[in-house]
Design an enzyme around this catalytic site. Structure first.
Site, PDB file in Angstrom:
ATOM      1  CB  SER A 165       0.086  10.340   5.165  1.00  0.00           C
ATOM      2  OG  SER A 165      -0.388   9.056   5.505  1.00  0.00           O
ATOM      3  CE1 TYR A 178       5.524   8.872   5.073  1.00  0.00           C
ATOM      4  CE2 TYR A 178       3.632   7.849   6.126  1.00  0.00           C
ATOM      5  CZ  TYR A 178       4.199   8.452   5.025  1.00  0.00           C
ATOM      6  OH  TYR A 178       3.459   8.640   3.882  1.00  0.00           O
ATOM      7  CE  LYS A 182       4.053  11.995   4.407  1.00  0.00           C
ATOM      8  NZ  LYS A 182       4.283  12.779   3.195  1.00  0.00           N
TER       9      LYS A 182
HETATM   10  N1  NAP Z   1       1.555   5.509  -1.554  1.00  0.00           N
HETATM   11  C1  NAP Z   1       0.835   5.718  -0.475  1.00  0.00           C
HETATM   12  O1  NAP Z   1       0.075   4.846  -0.001  1.00  0.00           O
HETATM   13  C2  NAP Z   1       0.884   7.062   0.223  1.00  0.00           C
HETATM   14  C3  NAP Z   1      -0.057   7.321   1.222  1.00  0.00           C
HETATM   15  C4  NAP Z   1      -0.024   8.543   1.859  1.00  0.00           C
HETATM   16  C5  NAP Z   1       0.899   9.503   1.504  1.00  0.00           C
HETATM   17  N2  NAP Z   1       1.805   9.212   0.529  1.00  0.00           N
HETATM   18  C6  NAP Z   1       2.782  10.247   0.202  1.00  0.00           C
HETATM   19  O2  NAP Z   1       2.826  10.443  -1.204  1.00  0.00           O
HETATM   20  C7  NAP Z   1       4.115  10.944  -1.561  1.00  0.00           C
HETATM   21  C8  NAP Z   1       4.639  10.186  -2.751  1.00  0.00           C
HETATM   22  O3  NAP Z   1       4.667   8.812  -2.446  1.00  0.00           O
HETATM   23  P1  NAP Z   1       4.474   7.702  -3.571  1.00  0.00           P
HETATM   24  O4  NAP Z   1       3.690   6.624  -2.943  1.00  0.00           O
HETATM   25  O5  NAP Z   1       3.991   8.309  -4.830  1.00  0.00           O
HETATM   26  O6  NAP Z   1       5.988   7.202  -3.746  1.00  0.00           O
HETATM   27  P2  NAP Z   1       6.723   6.445  -4.974  1.00  0.00           P
HETATM   28  O7  NAP Z   1       5.751   5.934  -5.956  1.00  0.00           O
HETATM   29  O8  NAP Z   1       7.641   5.482  -4.322  1.00  0.00           O
HETATM   30  O9  NAP Z   1       7.560   7.623  -5.670  1.00  0.00           O
HETATM   31  C9  NAP Z   1       8.552   8.241  -4.985  1.00  0.00           C
HETATM   32  C10 NAP Z   1       9.108   9.396  -5.815  1.00  0.00           C
HETATM   33  O10 NAP Z   1       9.862  10.211  -4.946  1.00  0.00           O
HETATM   34  C11 NAP Z   1      11.153  10.445  -5.495  1.00  0.00           C
HETATM   35  N3  NAP Z   1      11.984  10.735  -4.325  1.00  0.00           N
HETATM   36  C12 NAP Z   1      12.270   9.928  -3.292  1.00  0.00           C
HETATM   37  N4  NAP Z   1      12.992  10.580  -2.368  1.00  0.00           N
HETATM   38  C13 NAP Z   1      13.147  11.858  -2.816  1.00  0.00           C
HETATM   39  C14 NAP Z   1      13.802  13.005  -2.316  1.00  0.00           C
HETATM   40  N5  NAP Z   1      14.459  12.992  -1.151  1.00  0.00           N
HETATM   41  N6  NAP Z   1      13.760  14.146  -3.037  1.00  0.00           N
HETATM   42  C15 NAP Z   1      13.116  14.172  -4.215  1.00  0.00           C
HETATM   43  N7  NAP Z   1      12.492  13.113  -4.751  1.00  0.00           N
HETATM   44  C16 NAP Z   1      12.494  11.970  -4.053  1.00  0.00           C
HETATM   45  C17 NAP Z   1      11.423   9.186  -6.314  1.00  0.00           C
HETATM   46  O11 NAP Z   1      12.346   9.351  -7.380  1.00  0.00           O
HETATM   47  P3  NAP Z   1      13.949   9.201  -7.195  1.00  0.00           P
HETATM   48  O12 NAP Z   1      14.193   7.816  -6.706  1.00  0.00           O
HETATM   49  O13 NAP Z   1      14.515   9.494  -8.556  1.00  0.00           O
HETATM   50  O14 NAP Z   1      14.307  10.254  -6.192  1.00  0.00           O
HETATM   51  C18 NAP Z   1      10.031   8.962  -6.913  1.00  0.00           C
HETATM   52  O15 NAP Z   1       9.831   9.822  -8.023  1.00  0.00           O
HETATM   53  C19 NAP Z   1       4.960  10.865  -0.281  1.00  0.00           C
HETATM   54  O16 NAP Z   1       4.943  12.126   0.354  1.00  0.00           O
HETATM   55  C20 NAP Z   1       4.195   9.885   0.590  1.00  0.00           C
HETATM   56  O17 NAP Z   1       4.427  10.075   1.961  1.00  0.00           O
HETATM   57  C21 NAP Z   1       1.833   8.017  -0.129  1.00  0.00           C
END
Ligand code: NAP
Length: 274
Positions: A165, A178, A182
């Site tokens: 992140s 968090y 990261k």
């Molecule tokens: N969105 C942002 O702004 C942002 C920014 C920087 C970094 N990130 C990073 O991007 C990654 C994905 O985030 P996102 O924004 O795409 O989230 P999201 O849209 O909320 O999707 C989360 C996904 O993770 C799965 N999940 C949650 N906990 C899990 C676990 N313990 N093991 C396996 N699967 C799990 C969920 O499905 P289930 O509920 O079926 O498990 C879902 O498929 C994360 O590492 C996050 O830190 C996101």
């Protein structure tokens, strides 16, 4: 058109489509993408599939896995799915064995799963919450890499990509634990690079800014918060999950054969480092 011409026409269509398929940059590769039933993980799984890889999707909930597999197969992509909570040893082991059973090897690991159960002053974070964040966001990423390593070695190389992140470079004070988890992924990338390179396995990370997913809903769906956040984004908007996927496909491919140990920020120009 007589039969001869029709057959020639069919043959040339088939040859063109085979040529188009074999020109896909991930053709013949097998990818595991964790947390790939929604958001950034789903966009990455779809893109790797579109670029020719066979993809194992996974997340904690069977229903989400089933729905994602149905959706991506409907788009003619070669995918399979399995439940995997990345913090559970048994789930990780099944993820790997099912990938080997269905696709015969592993070339690409996208370690995308993360949790963030706390928001607020860092010193209020309990030991239990701290442990949960580090178990899922850091330890599982390390263990998965360790577990896929022998299978990538057997293939003569591979590519590991962590989802960090921008907060890993510039910590968000209200998302302290968090952010530190990261940052740990940046350290993990650097620490793994030599040992993996000896087996022709590259390791890199992406560091997204604010991407519109459920995970970041509180940041982009609240008008006041989003106005403040947008002031720091030169492109003047939040990112979309698909905008994190192309670079992952690139890093997974032979086009990135001389890139390892690096981090790539996807944040619309938000200041992160020199
Ligand atoms: N969105 C942002 O702004 C942002 C920014 C920087 C970094 N990130 C990073 O991007 C990654 C994905 O985030 P996102 O924004 O795409 O989230 P999201 O849209 O909320 O999707 C989360 C996904 O993770 C799965 N999940 C949650 N906990 C899990 C676990 N313990 N093991 C396996 N699967 C799990 C969920 O499905 P289930 O509920 O079926 O498990 C879902 O498929 C994360 O590492 C996050 O830190 C996101």
């Amino acid at each position: 058109m007589n039969t001869f011409c029709r057959n020639i026409f069919r043959l040339s269509v088939r040859m063109n489509s085979t040529a188009a398929q074999s020109s896909k940059k991930l053709q013949g590769k097998v990818a595991i993408v964790t947390a790939s039933t929604d958001g950034i993980g789903l966009a990455i799984a779809r893109r790797l599939g579109q670029d020719g890889a066979k993809v194992m999707v996974s997340s904690r909930k069977q229903q989400n896995v089933d729905e994602t597999v149905r959706q991506l197969k409907g788009e003619e992509l070669e995918v399979e799915g399995i439940v995997c909570h990345v913090g559970k040893t048994e789930d990780r082991s099944k993820l790997i064995s099912k990938t080997l059973e269905k696709f015969g090897g592993i070339d690409i690991l996208v370690s995308n799963a993360a949790v963030n159960p706390t928001f607020g002053p860092m010193l209020e974070c309990s030991e239990e919450v701290w442990d949960k964040i580090f178990d899922v966001n850091v330890k599982a990423a390390f263990l998965l890499t360790k577990e896929v390593f022998p299978h990538m070695e057997k293939r003569g190389g591979g590519s590991v990509i962590f989802n960090s992140s921008i907060g890993g470079y510039v910590p968000f004070s209200l998302l302290g634990p968090y952010s530190v988890s990261k940052t740990a992924l940046i350290g993990l990338t650097k620490a793994l690079v030599h040992q993996l390179a000896a087996s022709n396995i590259r390791v890199n990370l992406i560091a997204p800014g604010i991407i519109q997913t459920k995970f970041s809903e509180q940041l982009h769906s609240n008008d006041m918060v989003s106005q403040i956040a947008l002031q720091n984004i030169p492109l003047g908007r939040f990112g979309k999950p698909e905008e994190c996927a192309g670079i992952v496909s690139f890093l997974a491919s032979d086009d990135a054969s001389y890139i390892t140990g690096e981090g790539f920020i996807i944040a619309g120009g938000t200041t992160s480092r020199l």
